[in-house]
Design a protein around this motif. Structure first.
Motif, PDB file in Angstrom:
ATOM      1  N   GLN A   6     -50.467  57.624 -14.142  1.00  0.00           N
ATOM      2  CA  GLN A   6     -49.173  57.004 -14.417  1.00  0.00           C
ATOM      3  C   GLN A   6     -48.359  57.922 -15.320  1.00  0.00           C
ATOM      4  OE1 GLN A   6     -49.869  53.244 -16.372  1.00  0.00           O
ATOM      5  NE2 GLN A   6     -51.247  54.141 -17.891  1.00  0.00           N
TER       6      GLN A   6
ATOM      7  N   GLU B 122     -52.598  56.236  -7.333  1.00  0.00           N
ATOM      8  CA  GLU B 122     -53.065  55.041  -8.061  1.00  0.00           C
ATOM      9  C   GLU B 122     -53.900  55.370  -9.291  1.00  0.00           C
ATOM     10  OE1 GLU B 122     -55.916  55.832  -4.694  1.00  0.00           O
ATOM     11  OE2 GLU B 122     -53.757  55.884  -4.940  1.00  0.00           O
TER      12      GLU B 122
ATOM     13  N   LYS C 111     -56.075  54.719 -15.854  1.00  0.00           N
ATOM     14  CA  LYS C 111     -55.259  55.742 -15.187  1.00  0.00           C
ATOM     15  C   LYS C 111     -55.069  56.941 -16.110  1.00  0.00           C
ATOM     16  CE  LYS C 111     -52.764  52.502 -12.365  1.00  0.00           C
ATOM     17  NZ  LYS C 111     -51.630  52.353 -11.513  1.00  0.00           N
TER      18      LYS C 111
ATOM     19  N   LEU D  59     -45.893  58.692  -8.387  1.00  0.00           N
ATOM     20  CA  LEU D  59     -45.676  57.248  -8.244  1.00  0.00           C
ATOM     21  C   LEU D  59     -46.540  56.641  -7.130  1.00  0.00           C
ATOM     22  CD1 LEU D  59     -41.823  56.896  -8.884  1.00  0.00           C
ATOM     23  CD2 LEU D  59     -43.697  56.194 -10.386  1.00  0.00           C
TER      24      LEU D  59
ATOM     25  N   ASN E  59     -52.840  59.466 -18.034  1.00  0.00           N
ATOM     26  CA  ASN E  59     -51.480  59.355 -18.563  1.00  0.00           C
ATOM     27  C   ASN E  59     -50.785  60.711 -18.557  1.00  0.00           C
ATOM     28  OD1 ASN E  59     -51.784  56.631 -19.064  1.00  0.00           O
ATOM     29  ND2 ASN E  59     -52.629  56.988 -21.114  1.00  0.00           N
TER      30      ASN E  59
ATOM     31  N   VAL F 200     -46.228  58.381 -18.393  1.00  0.00           N
ATOM     32  CA  VAL F 200     -46.048  57.581 -19.611  1.00  0.00           C
ATOM     33  C   VAL F 200     -44.971  58.157 -20.525  1.00  0.00           C
ATOM     34  CG1 VAL F 200     -48.414  56.678 -19.611  1.00  0.00           C
ATOM     35  CG2 VAL F 200     -47.916  58.792 -20.855  1.00  0.00           C
TER      36      VAL F 200
END
Ligand SMILES: NC(=O)c1ccc[n+]([C@@H]2O[C@H](COP(=O)([O-])OP(=O)(O)OC[C@H]3O[C@@H](n4cnc5c(N)ncnc54)[C@H](O)[C@@H]3O)[C@@H](O)[C@H]2O)c1
Length: 349
Positions: free
Chosen positions: A29, A26, A3, A23, A5, A31
């Motif tokens: 993310q 997919e 993913k 959120l 970051n 971090v």
């Protein structure tokens, strides 16, 4: 699959939209997060559950974090240029809130830093992702409307009239640069330029309606320095004319953005309170017999802003992706509006 970051800098109102969309994405993310306010960090981290060492109070520490590949800058306007340029120097991709800068000179330095870094950058022209806008662009580009001859657009809010609203950064020139022109108008300008090409000349007027507010940190009253309403007429490079009305003093309006685009063969109109429909007037026969029809926007014209940013990092940029250069072009028009309102004359962009 790995993913992307992401770190978010500035955890106020608009960060909620960035976080909510990320959120659901997919391929990415969150971090790390950063805000000077511990309360803002605590509130946003209720959803994110990041460890304390990933919750920064100083954005430069977040940029030093090697895990962060891309940042989303959601701070007040006066911080955009400094933060974006630092982020590029740290080798991060940038998703930058609008208006990208306080003025055109600053916008140019951001573009230069982006080009030197070789990183990706997006301007958060969020309304480009509304289905009606994307479908309108398709209709214009496919020639359905013929030659574009006129654009009428308005952005109406009542947010300057909210009872007891204090002297937030938006009302202070040093932090905001301009008022509704940069805050709301730049969205309207970007969409108009998306649909009809660049604005080349304009004539503007602007006004502060609510002239004083209570300061945030005391009971003192301070002056509002940024415009509450702004109107301008414009000429586009294609020869089309435009009329724009932008205000945060329109009683009864939460956030109403409306467009009418007229061409030699047809017309469209849409209102982003109802972004899944568009009104279209096209067809054969004498124009005096034609009526507007309301059409549902087809589902392939739907895309999330954060999905588009992540796609651009994966090498799949959307054709309507708002680049940092689009942000710079918007800033040029904002600067021309301010110059015109000050001089009372037509100004070349
Ligand atoms: N794309 C859109 O439709 C849209 C909508 C609203 C706002 N915006 C833009 O988003 C930006 C932020 O607006 P907002 O309404 O969220 O403002 P806000 O005041 O609600 O939030 C700003 C946040 O930045 C934080 N901050 C201030 N200085 C900081 C620093 N040095 N380091 C880290 N954090 C810092 C503040 O503490 C606050 O939490 C503005 O540029 C605005 O124009 C865009």
């Amino acid at each position: 699959m790995k993913k992307i970051n992401i770190g978010i800098i500035g955890l106020g109102g608009i960060a909620n939209k960035h976080i909510a969309e990320l959120l659901t994405c997919e391929d990415a993310q969150i971090v790390a997060i950063c805000d000077i306010s511990p309360a803002a960090i605590e509130e946003k981290n209720k959803k994110l559950h990041l460890p304390p060492e990933k919750c920064y109070r100083d954005y430069k520490q977040l940029l030093d974090d090697p895990e962060v590949e891309a940042v989303e800058i959601c701070t007040p306007n006066y911080l955009h240029a400094e933060m974006a340029i630092e982020a590029f120097r740290h080798g991060k991709h940038v998703n930058l809130e609008k208006p990208i800068a306080m003025n055109r000179a600053q916008a140019e330095t951001i573009v230069q830093a982006k080009n030197e870094s070789g990183k990706q950058a997006m301007t958060c022209f969020s309304y480009r992702f509304f289905p009606a806008v994307r479908y309108a662009k398709h209709l214009v580009d496919s020639g359905t409307l013929g030659e574009i001859i006129g654009v009428n657009a308005s952005y109406l809010k009542c947010s300057a009239l909210w009872e007891g609203r204090p002297l937030e950064w938006r009302f202070v020139k040093e932090y905001a640069g301009s008022g509704v022109i940069g805050d709301l108008g730049v969205h309207l300008i970007d969409l108009a330029q998306l649909l009809a090409g660049n604005i080349t000349e304009l004539c503007a007027q602007r006004a502060v309606v609510v002239k004083e507010r209570k300061r945030l940190d005391s009971d003192e009253i301070g002056p509002v320095e940024t415009d509450d309403q702004c109107d301008f007429i414009a000429r586009f490079a294609c020869g089309a004319h435009g009329a724009f009305h932008i205000t945060r003093c329109a009683m009864g309006h939460g956030n109403t953005i409306s467009y009418e685009v007229y061409g030699t063969k047809g017309a469209i109109s849409f209102d982003l309170n109802n972004p899944k429909i568009i009104h279209i007037c096209i067809g054969e026969g004498d124009p005096k017999t034609r009526k507007f029809e309301t059409v549902d926007v087809p589902s392939d014209f739907f895309l999330d802003q954060e999905r588009a940013f992540v796609d651009s990092l994966l090498g799949k940029a959307d054709p309507l992706f708002p680049t940092i250069e689009h942000g710079e072009q918007g800033q040029r028009v904002v600067d021309a509006i301010i110059a015109s309102a000050e001089s009372g004359r037509w100004v070349t962009v």
